[in-house]
Scaffold this active site. Structure first.
Site, PDB file in Angstrom:
ATOM      1  N   ASP A  30       0.746  -1.147  -0.029  1.00  0.00           N
ATOM      2  CA  ASP A  30      -0.062   0.013  -0.022  1.00  0.00           C
ATOM      3  C   ASP A  30       0.852   1.209   0.032  1.00  0.00           C
ATOM      4  O   ASP A  30       1.867   1.184   0.696  1.00  0.00           O
ATOM      5  CB  ASP A  30      -0.996   0.073   1.176  1.00  0.00           C
ATOM      6  N   CYS A 260     -19.848   0.531  -2.493  1.00  0.00           N
ATOM      7  CA  CYS A 260     -19.838  -0.047  -3.678  1.00  0.00           C
ATOM      8  C   CYS A 260     -21.531  -0.055  -4.503  1.00  0.00           C
ATOM      9  O   CYS A 260     -21.277   0.725  -5.564  1.00  0.00           O
ATOM     10  CB  CYS A 260     -19.665  -1.651  -3.818  1.00  0.00           C
ATOM     11  N   LYS A 263     -21.932   3.920  -6.015  1.00  0.00           N
ATOM     12  CA  LYS A 263     -20.624   4.081  -7.055  1.00  0.00           C
ATOM     13  C   LYS A 263     -20.987   3.147  -8.246  1.00  0.00           C
ATOM     14  O   LYS A 263     -20.888   3.669  -9.348  1.00  0.00           O
ATOM     15  CB  LYS A 263     -19.536   4.268  -6.566  1.00  0.00           C
TER      16      LYS A 263
HETATM   17  P1  NAD Z   1      -9.933   0.970  -0.416  1.00  0.00           P
HETATM   18  O1  NAD Z   1     -10.121   2.448  -0.575  1.00  0.00           O
HETATM   19  O2  NAD Z   1     -10.379   0.257   0.879  1.00  0.00           O
HETATM   20  O3  NAD Z   1      -8.610   0.571  -0.611  1.00  0.00           O
HETATM   21  C1  NAD Z   1      -7.777   0.681  -1.650  1.00  0.00           C
HETATM   22  C2  NAD Z   1      -6.124   1.017  -1.002  1.00  0.00           C
HETATM   23  O4  NAD Z   1      -5.434   0.970  -2.300  1.00  0.00           O
HETATM   24  C3  NAD Z   1      -6.048   1.975  -0.227  1.00  0.00           C
HETATM   25  O5  NAD Z   1      -5.390   1.753   1.007  1.00  0.00           O
HETATM   26  C4  NAD Z   1      -5.019   2.928  -0.987  1.00  0.00           C
HETATM   27  O6  NAD Z   1      -3.849   3.774  -0.122  1.00  0.00           O
HETATM   28  C5  NAD Z   1      -4.493   1.672  -1.844  1.00  0.00           C
HETATM   29  N1  NAD Z   1      -3.822   2.265  -3.174  1.00  0.00           N
HETATM   30  C6  NAD Z   1      -4.145   3.048  -4.177  1.00  0.00           C
HETATM   31  N2  NAD Z   1      -3.272   3.298  -5.156  1.00  0.00           N
HETATM   32  C7  NAD Z   1      -2.298   2.484  -4.699  1.00  0.00           C
HETATM   33  C8  NAD Z   1      -0.830   2.234  -5.352  1.00  0.00           C
HETATM   34  N3  NAD Z   1      -0.727   2.511  -6.729  1.00  0.00           N
HETATM   35  N4  NAD Z   1      -0.140   1.283  -4.681  1.00  0.00           N
HETATM   36  C9  NAD Z   1      -0.425   0.898  -3.589  1.00  0.00           C
HETATM   37  N5  NAD Z   1      -1.561   1.223  -3.109  1.00  0.00           N
HETATM   38  C10 NAD Z   1      -2.411   1.852  -3.598  1.00  0.00           C
HETATM   39  O7  NAD Z   1     -10.742   0.149  -1.578  1.00  0.00           O
HETATM   40  P2  NAD Z   1     -11.430  -1.212  -1.350  1.00  0.00           P
HETATM   41  O8  NAD Z   1     -12.776  -0.921  -0.575  1.00  0.00           O
HETATM   42  O9  NAD Z   1     -10.737  -2.402  -0.858  1.00  0.00           O
HETATM   43  O10 NAD Z   1     -11.946  -1.447  -2.801  1.00  0.00           O
HETATM   44  C11 NAD Z   1     -11.097  -1.912  -3.981  1.00  0.00           C
HETATM   45  C12 NAD Z   1     -11.700  -2.084  -4.992  1.00  0.00           C
HETATM   46  O11 NAD Z   1     -12.476  -3.343  -4.816  1.00  0.00           O
HETATM   47  C13 NAD Z   1     -12.743  -1.059  -5.449  1.00  0.00           C
HETATM   48  O12 NAD Z   1     -12.645  -1.223  -7.105  1.00  0.00           O
HETATM   49  C14 NAD Z   1     -14.416  -1.722  -5.328  1.00  0.00           C
HETATM   50  O13 NAD Z   1     -15.301  -1.092  -5.985  1.00  0.00           O
HETATM   51  C15 NAD Z   1     -13.868  -3.280  -5.285  1.00  0.00           C
HETATM   52  N6  NAD Z   1     -14.641  -3.988  -4.341  1.00  0.00           N
HETATM   53  C16 NAD Z   1     -14.919  -3.494  -2.829  1.00  0.00           C
HETATM   54  C17 NAD Z   1     -15.556  -4.264  -2.210  1.00  0.00           C
HETATM   55  C18 NAD Z   1     -15.780  -3.854  -0.633  1.00  0.00           C
HETATM   56  O14 NAD Z   1     -16.396  -4.727   0.104  1.00  0.00           O
HETATM   57  N7  NAD Z   1     -15.080  -2.996  -0.208  1.00  0.00           N
HETATM   58  C19 NAD Z   1     -16.021  -5.325  -2.546  1.00  0.00           C
HETATM   59  C20 NAD Z   1     -15.841  -6.037  -3.763  1.00  0.00           C
HETATM   60  C21 NAD Z   1     -15.050  -5.007  -4.704  1.00  0.00           C
HETATM   61  C1  UGA Z   2     -21.924  -5.211  -1.564  1.00  0.00           C
HETATM   62  C2  UGA Z   2     -22.296  -6.789  -2.354  1.00  0.00           C
HETATM   63  O1  UGA Z   2     -23.155  -7.376  -1.510  1.00  0.00           O
HETATM   64  C3  UGA Z   2     -21.035  -7.592  -2.654  1.00  0.00           C
HETATM   65  O2  UGA Z   2     -21.423  -8.619  -2.903  1.00  0.00           O
HETATM   66  C4  UGA Z   2     -20.161  -6.508  -3.303  1.00  0.00           C
HETATM   67  O3  UGA Z   2     -18.610  -7.324  -3.495  1.00  0.00           O
HETATM   68  C5  UGA Z   2     -19.613  -5.417  -2.384  1.00  0.00           C
HETATM   69  O4  UGA Z   2     -21.023  -4.728  -2.473  1.00  0.00           O
HETATM   70  C6  UGA Z   2     -18.891  -4.756  -3.566  1.00  0.00           C
HETATM   71  O5  UGA Z   2     -18.838  -4.552  -4.885  1.00  0.00           O
HETATM   72  O6  UGA Z   2     -18.146  -3.817  -2.643  1.00  0.00           O
HETATM   73  P1  UGA Z   2     -21.477  -4.425   1.104  1.00  0.00           P
HETATM   74  O7  UGA Z   2     -21.437  -3.113   0.219  1.00  0.00           O
HETATM   75  O8  UGA Z   2     -20.318  -4.866   1.667  1.00  0.00           O
HETATM   76  O9  UGA Z   2     -21.157  -5.537  -0.292  1.00  0.00           O
HETATM   77  O10 UGA Z   2     -22.753  -4.800   1.683  1.00  0.00           O
HETATM   78  P2  UGA Z   2     -24.405  -5.351   1.469  1.00  0.00           P
HETATM   79  O11 UGA Z   2     -24.427  -6.314   2.428  1.00  0.00           O
HETATM   80  O12 UGA Z   2     -24.462  -5.747  -0.078  1.00  0.00           O
HETATM   81  O13 UGA Z   2     -25.105  -3.960   1.771  1.00  0.00           O
HETATM   82  C7  UGA Z   2     -25.084  -2.764   0.818  1.00  0.00           C
HETATM   83  C8  UGA Z   2     -26.248  -1.717   1.217  1.00  0.00           C
HETATM   84  O14 UGA Z   2     -27.478  -2.485   1.037  1.00  0.00           O
HETATM   85  C9  UGA Z   2     -26.018  -1.678   2.741  1.00  0.00           C
HETATM   86  O15 UGA Z   2     -26.535  -0.187   2.967  1.00  0.00           O
HETATM   87  C10 UGA Z   2     -27.301  -2.358   3.571  1.00  0.00           C
HETATM   88  O16 UGA Z   2     -28.019  -1.945   4.517  1.00  0.00           O
HETATM   89  C11 UGA Z   2     -28.100  -2.367   2.163  1.00  0.00           C
HETATM   90  N1  UGA Z   2     -29.159  -3.641   2.199  1.00  0.00           N
HETATM   91  C12 UGA Z   2     -28.574  -4.937   1.994  1.00  0.00           C
HETATM   92  C13 UGA Z   2     -30.519  -3.302   2.697  1.00  0.00           C
HETATM   93  O17 UGA Z   2     -31.034  -2.354   2.598  1.00  0.00           O
HETATM   94  N2  UGA Z   2     -31.236  -4.507   2.467  1.00  0.00           N
HETATM   95  C14 UGA Z   2     -30.869  -5.767   2.152  1.00  0.00           C
HETATM   96  O18 UGA Z   2     -31.826  -6.831   2.342  1.00  0.00           O
HETATM   97  C15 UGA Z   2     -29.530  -5.895   1.886  1.00  0.00           C
END
Ligand code: NAD
Ligand code: UGA
Length: 429
Positions: A30, A260, A263
């Protein structure tokens, strides 16, 4: 196998730690040194149940390393995962891919030998093609899409028992390598699908947009229930029992939030707009979710009146869902500043502590105990469904006998609240 995770946030840290736990050697990189220092001192940089223990165990076993030296981590590894953020661009629906492209440039600059590059970040259709263009010596790299589906708060379980593993590649050879990486999970029953790279990129957006649609649908039906004396819980149960519909993600609540759904629904629209395809359904989901935020504020006024100056409003939970410390796009970010501006005194309790998002609000105070936060409440808004909010004796903890409880997660039964003489409101009932 030796893996490098670029970006050690919710996705990079959880999946990196879990990959280490199934036997791979993982280098998490990171650019934020604070994150790396914290992890190297044995503490998780995020709140995710069970993660601390797993980090400690694998760090100690020398299968999990944390560094801010990308060149070192890249060259120690065979497979490089891009796990950086892909937020919406400011004042735009489109996806900010600058972090992804910066990571690709760094790979191109520092990688000495042949590598497989896997995009785990959620990226628009065709991003893999753009990454390929950035990687100057193309023969040295294979670019694959392997979208991540984990949910915050349940991320470790989701990694270990995924509903599916999706791998998108335009090169047949690479499927075998990625499949073998996930073999311990596939052997335990995880479904594995392969498709082309663009297909995998779209599966991720389509999945998130569909889940957001399901939630928005039930939220609108909840509005109708409130007008017609029907209980939304019965509707969710009745509809969800049809296997074609499915019972999950039919919980009515406040507007969906998190890092997620908001966005990614916007991102999908901008992807389709570029192709001149009108995703009118997804557009109306976004609109309905925005409208819901205003609708809930209006409901609060209906409950406690137009003038809320000096009213004591308490929030139980402020994160967008339980078991996470993530505040991104949480409904509370709209509600708390609104009530504060209207002159209310806000107190809140959240199991993951005080939030910097509210520090500038003069009359918004964090308490580290539920009892203290609720003591002088006129209105309690049960915002997040943490387990510790599920069986509270409100009559005991609130001094003002006329307090009102607005349960945005339907944790309590209206009948029971009536019996306890609590002035109770919930969603769709
Ligand atoms: P996050 O913001 O928590 O983490 C991203 C990290 O990447 C940060 O710590 C940042 O400092 C680091 N970073 C950025 N540029 C960098 C570089 N060039 N080198 C090294 N480190 C670098 O993001 P996240 O929630 O983990 O999400 C990451 C991706 O995964 C997004 O595209 C998101 O949509 C996707 N995603 C997120 C979730 C989730 O539950 N948060 C679930 C599924 C998919
Ligand atoms: C969601 C997806 O569920 C994951 O599969 C995906 O990987 C992730 O986004 C992502 O792309 O980052 P997350 O955002 O962690 O996961 O949480 P969820 O449990 O999906 O909830 C998302 C939002 O929906 C919350 O605000 C939650 O309160 C709401 N929600 C969820 C409801 O209002 N009703 C439901 O029945 C379920």
């Amino acid at each position: 196998m030796r893996l490098c995770m670029i970006g050690t946030g919710y996705v990079g840290l959880v999946s990196g730690t879990c990959f280490a736990d199934i036997g791979h050697t993982v280098y998490c990189v990171d650019k934020n040194e604070e994150v790396i220092n914290k992890l190297n001192s044995g503490k998780s940089s995020i709140y995710e149940p069970g993660l601390n223990e797993l980090i400690k165990k694998n760090h100690r076993s020398k299968r999990l390393f944390f560094t801010s030296n990308i060149s070192y981590a890249l060259n120690k590894s065979d497979i490089i995962f891009i796990c950086v953020g892909t937020p919406s661009k400011k004042n735009s629906l489109s996806v900010d891919l600058s972090y992804v492209f910066k990571a690709a440039k760094e790979i191109s600059k520092f990688a000495k030998k042949k590598k497989i590059i896997v995009t785990k970040s959620t990226v628009p259709i065709g991003t893999g093609d753009q990454i390929e263009k950035i990687l100057k010596n193309k023969k040295k790299f294979i670019v694959i899409s392997n979208p991540e589906f984990l949910r915050e708060g349940e991320a470790i379980r989701d990694f270990r028992y995924p509903d599916r593993i999706i791998v998108g590649s335009n090169e047949n050879k690479s499927f075998k390598t990625i499949k073998s990486l996930y073999l311990p999970l596939i052997n335990k029953g995880a479904k594995y699908f392969s498709t082309n790279r663009r297909g995998a990129e779209l599966i991720k957006y389509a999945s998130n947009a569909f889940l957001a649609t399901k939630i928005t649908f039930i939220n609108e039906i909840a509005n109708l229930c409130e007008k017609t004396g029907i209980n939304i819980e019965d509707i969710s149960l009745g509809m969800g029992s049809d296997v074609r519909i499915g019972s999950r993600f039919l919980r009515a609540g406040p507007a969906y939030g998190g890092s997620c759904f908001p966005k990614d629904t916007k991102g999908l629209i901008s992807i389709a707009d570029k192709e001149k395809v009108d995703l009118s359904l997804v557009k109306s989901v976004i609109k309905s979710n925005e409208k819901r935020k205003k609708l809930l504020l209006d409901k609060v006024h209906t409950i406690i009146g137009k003038n809320i100056k000096n009213k004591n409003i308490v929030f139980l939970g402020v994160t967008f869902k339980p078991n996470t410390d993530d505040m991104r796009d949480s409904p509370s970010l709209g509600m708390i500043p609104y009530f504060h501006k209207k002159g209310a005194n806000i107190t809140y309790y959240d199991p993951t502590g005080a939030k910097y998002e509210f520090v500038k609000l003069k009359n918004c105070k964090f308490y580290n105990q539920i009892n203290l936060a609720c003591k002088n409440a006129d209105l309690i808004i049960l915002h997040t469904e943490w387990d510790e909010f599920k069986s509270l004796d409100f009559n005991k903890i609130v001094k003002n006998k006329k307090f009102i409880l607005y349960d945005l997660r339907n944790l309590y039964l209206p009948k029971e609240m009536k019996r306890k003489k609590i002035n109770y409101f919930s969603i769709g009932r």
